[in-house]
Enzyme design. Structure first.
Site, PDB file in Angstrom:
ATOM      1  N   ILE A 263       0.830  -1.200   0.000  1.00 45.07           N
ATOM      2  CA  ILE A 263       0.000   0.000   0.000  1.00 45.07           C
ATOM      3  C   ILE A 263       0.864   1.249   0.000  1.00 45.07           C
ATOM      4  CG2 ILE A 263      -1.669   1.324   1.347  1.00 45.07           C
ATOM      5  CD1 ILE A 263      -2.774  -1.365   2.374  1.00 45.07           C
TER       6      ILE A 263
ATOM      7  N   ASP B 233      11.572   4.123   4.812  1.00 45.82           N
ATOM      8  CA  ASP B 233      11.433   2.675   4.828  1.00 45.82           C
ATOM      9  C   ASP B 233      12.722   2.068   5.371  1.00 45.82           C
ATOM     10  OD1 ASP B 233       9.295   0.687   3.321  1.00 45.82           O
ATOM     11  OD2 ASP B 233      11.282  -0.211   3.498  1.00 45.82           O
TER      12      ASP B 233
ATOM     13  N   ASP C  30      13.624   3.561  10.601  1.00 51.19           N
ATOM     14  CA  ASP C  30      12.990   2.500  11.381  1.00 51.19           C
ATOM     15  C   ASP C  30      11.986   3.171  12.303  1.00 51.19           C
ATOM     16  OD1 ASP C  30      12.236   0.515  13.136  1.00 51.19           O
ATOM     17  OD2 ASP C  30      14.265  -0.083  13.677  1.00 51.19           O
ATOM     18  N   VAL C  31      10.684   2.968  12.064  1.00 54.96           N
ATOM     19  CA  VAL C  31       9.690   3.691  12.849  1.00 54.96           C
ATOM     20  C   VAL C  31       9.674   3.266  14.311  1.00 54.96           C
ATOM     21  CG1 VAL C  31       8.207   4.171  10.861  1.00 54.96           C
ATOM     22  CG2 VAL C  31       7.809   2.102  12.242  1.00 54.96           C
TER      23      VAL C  31
ATOM     24  N   SER D   1      -7.487  -0.537   9.666  1.00 58.15           N
ATOM     25  CA  SER D   1      -7.808  -1.851   9.111  1.00 58.15           C
ATOM     26  C   SER D   1      -9.284  -2.131   9.330  1.00 58.15           C
ATOM     27  CB  SER D   1      -6.982  -2.945   9.777  1.00 58.15           C
ATOM     28  OG  SER D   1      -7.451  -4.236   9.402  1.00 58.15           O
TER      29      SER D   1
ATOM     30  N   TYR E 283      -3.327  -7.637  16.349  1.00 58.26           N
ATOM     31  CA  TYR E 283      -3.332  -6.692  15.232  1.00 58.26           C
ATOM     32  C   TYR E 283      -4.510  -5.724  15.351  1.00 58.26           C
ATOM     33  CZ  TYR E 283      -3.090  -5.067  10.383  1.00 58.26           C
ATOM     34  OH  TYR E 283      -2.988  -4.299   9.257  1.00 58.26           O
TER      35      TYR E 283
ATOM     36  N   LYS F 127      -4.475  -1.550  15.619  1.00 58.49           N
ATOM     37  CA  LYS F 127      -5.128  -0.726  14.606  1.00 58.49           C
ATOM     38  C   LYS F 127      -6.310   0.050  15.196  1.00 58.49           C
ATOM     39  CE  LYS F 127      -2.583  -1.424  10.987  1.00 58.49           C
ATOM     40  NZ  LYS F 127      -1.832  -0.297  10.374  1.00 58.49           N
TER      41      LYS F 127
ATOM     42  N   THR G 146      -9.141  -6.858   3.209  1.00 53.97           N
ATOM     43  CA  THR G 146      -8.013  -7.726   2.896  1.00 53.97           C
ATOM     44  C   THR G 146      -7.411  -7.276   1.562  1.00 53.97           C
ATOM     45  OG1 THR G 146      -9.157  -9.549   3.993  1.00 53.97           O
ATOM     46  CG2 THR G 146      -7.238 -10.097   2.639  1.00 53.97           C
ATOM     47  N   VAL G 147      -6.171  -6.845   1.600  1.00 54.71           N
ATOM     48  CA  VAL G 147      -5.534  -6.253   0.423  1.00 54.71           C
ATOM     49  C   VAL G 147      -4.546  -7.250  -0.177  1.00 54.71           C
ATOM     50  CG1 VAL G 147      -4.209  -4.293  -0.452  1.00 54.71           C
ATOM     51  CG2 VAL G 147      -5.763  -3.985   1.498  1.00 54.71           C
TER      52      VAL G 147
END
Length: 255
Positions: free
Chosen positions: A20, A39, A55-56, A134, A147, A151, A179-180
């Site tokens: 995404i 990234d 690195d987040v 999500s 998860y 989210k 769902t991607v």
């Protein structure tokens, strides 16, 4: 929206080297934005996208990358938080260490990025932040306890930040994909005992009968981030093939 609705604007996209994030970064660039991709491994990016290693889960890393992007492009107008990791299991299945890691990346990673970008966003006349939630936030799905918790917190955080910063002219919105069909999902399917059957099940979970594409999610993100959505803030937009809102009767079968 026109193909130049982001002309003159700079966008920062975390996790923008794949999935995404990459679809979003590419679309924003097509529409005229200067795009900085944060990234872990931005080496695969192609022009006009510009990569910055970040690195987040590390505050110093995020601040350095955001500052470098702002210096390179003369400011920041848009932030899209796509970086994230997944987790599978019920509340019994994920150990404390995994809870800490997933929440650190998926939730606190958003906090770190926005915190670093806020000084630049305050100087923009078109400041906008889009976070990726999500469908699990509004629809109970099995094996997604950790998860979903992360989210769900992202969506709540988005609403709180929208209230905190609306008078500064900074908009905050959230996109909740279904769902991607991304490389990550592809790897899960490859590891399944019956990849074809698993893909069919994921497709069937959306009332539309197929998984969402990364490009469809990117289009929603681009709308919320653009000046065309100047009156949209504190909103969660579902791009989920109808999962959250539709309840269809079983399809009729022919004898």
């Amino acid at each position: 929206m026109t193909t130049t609705d982001f002309a003159g604007l700079t966008a920062v996209v975390t996790g923008g080297a794949s999935g995404i994030g990459l679809a979003t970064a590419s679309l924003l660039a097509e529409r005229g934005a200067r795009v900085a991709v944060l990234d872990l491994d931005p080496a695969s990016l192609k022009e006009p996208l510009v990569g910055f290693t970040a690195d987040v889960s590390d505050d110093a890393s995020v601040r350095a990358a955001v500052d470098a992007a702002a210096d390179a492009f003369g400011g920041i107008d848009v932030v899209v938080n796509c970086a994230g990791i997944s987790a599978i299991g019920t509340v019994e299945d994920n150990p404390d260490e995994q809870w800490g890691r997933v929440l650190d990346v998926n939730l606190v990673g958003v906090v770190r990025t926005i915190r670093a970008a806020l000084p630049y966003l305050r100087r923009s006349e078109n400041a906008s932040v889009v976070n990726i939630g999500s469908i699990v936030v509004t629809t109970g799905l099995p094996q997604r306890a950790l998860y979903a918790a992360g989210k769900g917190a992202v969506m709540s955080l988005t609403l709180s930040m929208a209230a905190d910063h609306v008078r500064e002219g900074i908009r905050f919105n959230c996109v909740n994909p279904g769902t991607v069909d991304t490389p990550w999902v592809g790897r899960l399917l490859d590891a399944a005992a019956d990849p074809a059957a698993e893909r069919a099940a994921l497709n069937a979970r959306q009332p539309t009968g197929r998984m969402v594409t990364a490009e469809e999610v990117a289009a929603a993100i681009a709308y919320l981030a653009s000046p065309a959505a100047a009156s949209v803030t504190g909103t969660a937009l579902a791009v989920d093939g109808g999962m959250a809102g539709l309840r269809l009767r079983p399809a009729e079968t022919k004898a």
